[in-house]
Design an enzyme around this catalytic site. Structure first.
Site, PDB file in Angstrom:
ATOM      1  N   GLY A 119      -8.515  -7.311  -0.814  1.00 38.99           N
ATOM      2  CA  GLY A 119      -7.531  -6.372  -1.634  1.00 38.99           C
ATOM      3  C   GLY A 119      -7.440  -6.687  -3.463  1.00 38.99           C
ATOM      4  O   GLY A 119      -8.469  -6.840  -4.052  1.00 38.99           O
ATOM      5  N   CYS A 120      -6.150  -5.695  -3.523  1.00 40.94           N
ATOM      6  CA  CYS A 120      -6.584  -5.400  -5.226  1.00 40.94           C
ATOM      7  C   CYS A 120      -6.431  -6.475  -6.146  1.00 40.94           C
ATOM      8  O   CYS A 120      -5.417  -7.254  -5.732  1.00 40.94           O
ATOM      9  CB  CYS A 120      -5.830  -4.209  -5.839  1.00 40.94           C
ATOM     10  N   GLY A 121      -7.183  -6.566  -6.821  1.00 39.60           N
ATOM     11  CA  GLY A 121      -6.828  -7.607  -7.967  1.00 39.60           C
ATOM     12  C   GLY A 121      -7.497  -9.216  -7.213  1.00 39.60           C
ATOM     13  O   GLY A 121      -7.163 -10.132  -7.712  1.00 39.60           O
ATOM     14  N   HIS A 138      -1.768  -6.569  -1.378  1.00 39.35           N
ATOM     15  CA  HIS A 138      -1.149  -8.340  -0.930  1.00 39.35           C
ATOM     16  C   HIS A 138       0.066  -9.050  -1.304  1.00 39.35           C
ATOM     17  O   HIS A 138       1.398  -9.956  -0.884  1.00 39.35           O
ATOM     18  CB  HIS A 138      -2.264  -9.483  -0.890  1.00 39.35           C
TER      19      HIS A 138
END
Length: 267
Positions: free
Chosen positions: A109-111, A180
């Protein structure tokens, strides 16, 4: 649907190179802040997020990780904005929090997203029994509405969005730098406001990976729609959990990967 009034971006001067020349200009930058989550007086985890709907994020994260199952388990939730801290008092937990943290999985997921379990645990999760019928037209209309509401993305290009829908309208909406997180926020909103999700669909702007299908499944949501792609493992998990998974829902097309019987006209 909740009103999201706080700014999700800031402005700063940048140098832009375009068509062979440099120009100084103002650009809009998505905000990112830590959110420290403290449970029963102990530091639990820190999430990186866009700093709005943080109570919803905390509740949705705990729900989707299987740590809580009912709003009644939250005895108190105190958000200290200046400290980027949420202190929660919980009751009735059936798991050991320290043991759960040992099982952290860094996701795609991003981050640099985080889930507190093995992704393959989802295969043994209870199958979704919720019923919902959606037509292709309803899906396309709600995905268009999702994009229309994504004002921060349209201004910055730096956020993902998610929503919960009953097919007729969006009941919850969120934007966040992490896809997310956006899903946790809308699931947390429904959880805190006691909106049943067993007959709803989750809409998402970003690619669907294992942590997101697990979050949706643990909330009992029968349909997940994204305008982007899904991975092969996500499709296997969706089949095992009896979730209708739809990808590339853009314009007038979509791909139904699993459980097509919930989409009218597929049979």
């Amino acid at each position: 649907m909740q009103d999201q009034t706080s700014a999700l971006y800031t402005e700063r001067k940048i140098m832009r190179y375009e068509k062979g020349s440099w120009n100084e200009m103002n650009d809009r930058i998505t905000l990112e802040r830590p959110l420290h989550l403290e449970i029963n007086g102990k530091e639990f985890i820190t999430l990186l997020c866009t700093p709005v709907q943080r109570k919803e994020l905390a509740a949705g994260f705990l729900l989707s990780e299987g740590i809580i199952q009912s709003p009644e388990q939250i005895l108190s939730m105190d958000l200290k904005e200046q400290e980027d801290l949420i202190s929660m008092e919980l009751t009735g937990m059936e798991i050991d929090l320290e043991d759960r943290v040992k099982k952290i999985t860094l996701t795609s997921g991003c981050g640099r997203g985080t889930i507190l379990c093995d992704v393959m645990d989802a295969i043994s999760e209870p199958r979704i029994s919720g019923s919902m019928d959606l037509s292709p037209v309803e899906i396309m209309e709600r995905m268009h509405e999702l994009h229309h509401h994504s004002s921060t993305y349209l201004k910055t290009g730096g956020t993902h969005s998610a929503a919960v829908t009953d097919g007729r309208s969006l009941l919850a909406f969120a934007e966040d730098l992490g896809r997310h997180n956006a899903v946790d926020k809308v699931l947390g909103f429904c959880f805190l406001n006691r909106i049943p999700t067993g007959d709803k669909a989750v809409l998402a702007s970003g690619r669907i990976s294992s942590e997101i299908i697990m979050k949706v499944g643990r909330s009992g949501v029968p349909i997940l729609v994204t305008r982007a792609a899904a991975t092969d493992q996500v499709i296997r998990i969706a089949e095992a959990m009896n979730i209708t998974l739809i990808g590339f829902a853009r314009g007038t097309r979509m791909n139904v990967y699993t459980c097509p019987e919930r989409i009218t006209g597929t049979g």
